[in-house]
Design an enzyme around this catalytic site. Structure first.
Site, PDB file in Angstrom:
ATOM      1  N   SER A   1       0.835  -1.209   0.000  1.00 36.41           N
ATOM      2  CA  SER A   1       0.000   0.000   0.000  1.00 36.41           C
ATOM      3  C   SER A   1       0.867   1.254   0.000  1.00 36.41           C
ATOM      4  O   SER A   1       0.530   2.261  -0.636  1.00 36.41           O
ATOM      5  CB  SER A   1      -0.904   0.005   1.237  1.00 36.41           C
ATOM      6  OG  SER A   1      -1.665  -1.173   1.272  1.00 36.41           O
TER       7      SER A   1
ATOM      8  N   ASP B   1       3.015  -8.011   9.508  1.00 44.29           N
ATOM      9  CA  ASP B   1       4.314  -8.557   9.092  1.00 44.29           C
ATOM     10  C   ASP B   1       5.519  -7.791   9.681  1.00 44.29           C
ATOM     11  O   ASP B   1       6.607  -8.345   9.768  1.00 44.29           O
ATOM     12  CB  ASP B   1       4.444  -8.545   7.558  1.00 44.29           C
ATOM     13  CG  ASP B   1       3.337  -9.335   6.879  1.00 44.29           C
ATOM     14  OD1 ASP B   1       2.686 -10.146   7.555  1.00 44.29           O
ATOM     15  OD2 ASP B   1       3.118  -9.121   5.665  1.00 44.29           O
TER      16      ASP B   1
HETATM   17  P1  ADP Z   1      -0.026  -4.616   1.923  1.00 45.71           P
HETATM   18  O1  ADP Z   1      -0.278  -3.163   1.813  1.00 45.71           O
HETATM   19  O2  ADP Z   1      -0.668  -5.229   3.134  1.00 45.71           O
HETATM   20  O3  ADP Z   1       1.459  -4.964   1.804  1.00 45.71           O
HETATM   21  P2  ADP Z   1      -0.442  -5.513  -0.864  1.00 45.71           P
HETATM   22  O4  ADP Z   1       0.984  -5.815  -1.109  1.00 45.71           O
HETATM   23  O5  ADP Z   1      -1.457  -6.435  -1.391  1.00 45.71           O
HETATM   24  O6  ADP Z   1      -0.765  -5.364   0.714  1.00 45.71           O
HETATM   25  O7  ADP Z   1      -0.725  -4.062  -1.435  1.00 45.71           O
HETATM   26  C1  ADP Z   1      -1.999  -3.472  -1.336  1.00 45.71           C
HETATM   27  C2  ADP Z   1      -2.362  -2.796  -2.623  1.00 45.71           C
HETATM   28  O8  ADP Z   1      -1.442  -1.732  -2.862  1.00 45.71           O
HETATM   29  C3  ADP Z   1      -2.255  -3.675  -3.866  1.00 45.71           C
HETATM   30  O9  ADP Z   1      -3.399  -4.457  -4.054  1.00 45.71           O
HETATM   31  C4  ADP Z   1      -2.117  -2.631  -4.963  1.00 45.71           C
HETATM   32  O10 ADP Z   1      -3.356  -2.073  -5.306  1.00 45.71           O
HETATM   33  C5  ADP Z   1      -1.282  -1.558  -4.261  1.00 45.71           C
HETATM   34  N1  ADP Z   1       0.133  -1.706  -4.625  1.00 45.71           N
HETATM   35  C6  ADP Z   1       1.028  -2.595  -4.126  1.00 45.71           C
HETATM   36  N2  ADP Z   1       2.228  -2.464  -4.717  1.00 45.71           N
HETATM   37  C7  ADP Z   1       2.090  -1.486  -5.648  1.00 45.71           C
HETATM   38  C8  ADP Z   1       2.962  -0.886  -6.608  1.00 45.71           C
HETATM   39  N3  ADP Z   1       4.239  -1.256  -6.725  1.00 45.71           N
HETATM   40  N4  ADP Z   1       2.452   0.090  -7.393  1.00 45.71           N
HETATM   41  C9  ADP Z   1       1.175   0.491  -7.270  1.00 45.71           C
HETATM   42  N5  ADP Z   1       0.304  -0.031  -6.389  1.00 45.71           N
HETATM   43  C10 ADP Z   1       0.744  -1.001  -5.593  1.00 45.71           C
HETATM   44  O1  F6P Z   2       0.551  -8.940   4.802  1.00 48.05           O
HETATM   45  C1  F6P Z   2      -0.259  -9.552   5.766  1.00 48.05           C
HETATM   46  C2  F6P Z   2      -0.476 -11.010   5.435  1.00 48.05           C
HETATM   47  O2  F6P Z   2      -1.301 -11.581   6.425  1.00 48.05           O
HETATM   48  C3  F6P Z   2       0.798 -11.837   5.247  1.00 48.05           C
HETATM   49  O3  F6P Z   2       1.378 -12.199   6.484  1.00 48.05           O
HETATM   50  C4  F6P Z   2       0.293 -12.992   4.426  1.00 48.05           C
HETATM   51  O4  F6P Z   2       1.338 -13.531   3.632  1.00 48.05           O
HETATM   52  C5  F6P Z   2      -0.751 -12.353   3.550  1.00 48.05           C
HETATM   53  O5  F6P Z   2      -1.139 -11.132   4.180  1.00 48.05           O
HETATM   54  C6  F6P Z   2      -1.985 -13.197   3.323  1.00 48.05           C
HETATM   55  O6  F6P Z   2      -2.785 -12.543   2.408  1.00 48.05           O
HETATM   56  P1  F6P Z   2      -4.320 -12.902   2.110  1.00 48.05           P
HETATM   57  O7  F6P Z   2      -5.129 -12.227   3.171  1.00 48.05           O
HETATM   58  O8  F6P Z   2      -4.568 -12.306   0.783  1.00 48.05           O
HETATM   59  O9  F6P Z   2      -4.449 -14.383   2.182  1.00 48.05           O
END
Ligand code: ADP
Ligand code: F6P
Length: 325
Positions: free
Chosen positions: A109, A131
């Site tokens: 995010s 995490d």
């Molecule tokens: P978290 O924020 O818990 O790490 P995600 O990795 O799924 O969860 O990221 C959440 C959302 O943020 C993704 O579904 C996407 O919409 C956006 N996002 C993640 N990485 C990128 C990126 N490199 N560029 C643009 N949007 C991103």
């Molecule tokens: O980033 C939080 C987290 O719970 C990770 O620890 C795990 O790998 C992932 O999200 C699980 O994602 P989902 O809710 O999409 O199964």
């Protein structure tokens, strides 16, 4: 001179984390106290693209301090990863006359937030992810609650492990980060901790389990982070083949780690970060994340957050090893 902030928006994105609700509450109430209007966006970046805005008042965030999850809901948005999705999002912010956006979420995010900042949007990020894998903050919102959930679960597993003279391989969440596993391992007194950051062999695991058995222990607990390779199920099959003293069971804790009432620590962290986010968004401090640095909430440039990796504390690895003897 920065533009006077009259209206901001707030969203939660990525994996939910306990403490997101107290954080939303803090953002909304701090902004209102300063005469700034607040729109809540339902459903993370996906909701932003679709224009799911709703004005929020002080009563809309009443009674949520103690609730896990997020009242704004969250999502993983494929469309927002693409430039076109980001452009749609910016257009929605402009249509709603939003002067600043608060993004509460994890590593992904915050990477998304940087894409908006690159286009000139005033964004403040608040790190919320069980995490604890985000550079620039000692703790993310949700970590303490998740750790307490893990500890509670492993304490219970130890009861049954001791009763049956078994070994347990317990998988924690954490994506590619071993933070939850190493911290849980230390505070539950695990015999061994497996994390993606540190190589290990099946021989080493077998030897730890064997030693625990031969020393007369009535159980052995091994905590593994979900990112380890081979996976816990593959490891369990390889360990069972060796016919050790203890039989082995696997327990994958799963999404239970993401739910539940936020601890006092998480409520306080969330409240402090939400409060500071409004201060940063109305000041010259733009494009920053609210980082817990030592004991203060500091503005950490998001460009640094997304370009650097948080590393595992090697001291804790050694400590876990020595305390398990
Ligand atoms: P978290 O924020 O818990 O790490 P995600 O990795 O799924 O969860 O990221 C959440 C959302 O943020 C993704 O579904 C996407 O919409 C956006 N996002 C993640 N990485 C990128 C990126 N490199 N560029 C643009 N949007 C991103
Ligand atoms: O980033 C939080 C987290 O719970 C990770 O620890 C795990 O790998 C992932 O999200 C699980 O994602 P989902 O809710 O999409 O199964």
């Amino acid at each position: 001179m920065t533009k006077k902030i009259e209206k901001i928006a707030v969203l939660t994105s990525g994996g939910d984390a306990p403490g997101m609700n107290p954080c939303i509450r803090a953002v909304v109430r701090t902004a209102l106290a300063q005469g700034i209007q607040v729109a809540g966006i339902q459903g993370g970046y996906e909701g932003l693209i679709q224009g799911n805005f709703e004005m929020m008042g002080a009563r809309d965030v009443g009674g949520i301090l103690q609730r896990g999850g997020t009242i704004l809901c969250t999502a993983r948005s494929k469309e927002f990863r693409e430039r076109q999705g980001q452009m749609k999002a910016i257009r929605q912010l402009n249509n709603e006359s939003i002067d600043g956006l608060v993004v509460i979420g994890g590593d992904g995010s915050i990477n998304g937030a940087q894409k908006l900042i690159d286009q000139g949007v005033n964004v403040i990020a608040i790190p919320a992810s069980i995490d604890n894998d985000i550079f620039g903050t000692d703790m993310c919102i949700g970590v303490d609650t998740a750790l307490n959930t893990i500890v509670d679960a492993i304490d219970k597993l130890r009861d049954t492990a001791s009763s049956h003279n078994r070994a347990f391989l317990v998988e924690t969440m954490g994506r590619l980060s071993g933070y939850l596993a190493i911290h849980a391992g230390i505070v539950v007194g695990a015999e061994m901790v497996l994390i993606p950051e540190i190589p290990f062999t099946v021989d080493e695991i077998a030897s730890v389990v064997d030693h625990a058995y031969l020393r007369g222990k009535n159980h052995a607990i091994i905590v593994a982070a979900e990112g380890v390779k081979p996976s816990v199920n593959e490891l369990a099959a390889m360990i069972e083949e060796r016919k050790l003293g203890f039989h082995l069971r696997v327990s994958i804790l799963g999404h239970i780690q993401r739910g539940g009432r936020p601890t006092a620590f998480d409520r306080m962290l969330a409240s402090r970060m939400g409060y500071k986010a409004v201060e940063f968004i109305t000041s010259e401090q733009q494009g920053v994340m609210t980082g817990l640095v030592g004991s203060i909430i500091a503005p950490v440039p998001i460009s640094d957050v997304v370009s650097r990796k948080k590393s595992v504390n090697m001291d804790y690895i050694e400590m876990a090893r020595q305390l398990a003897k």
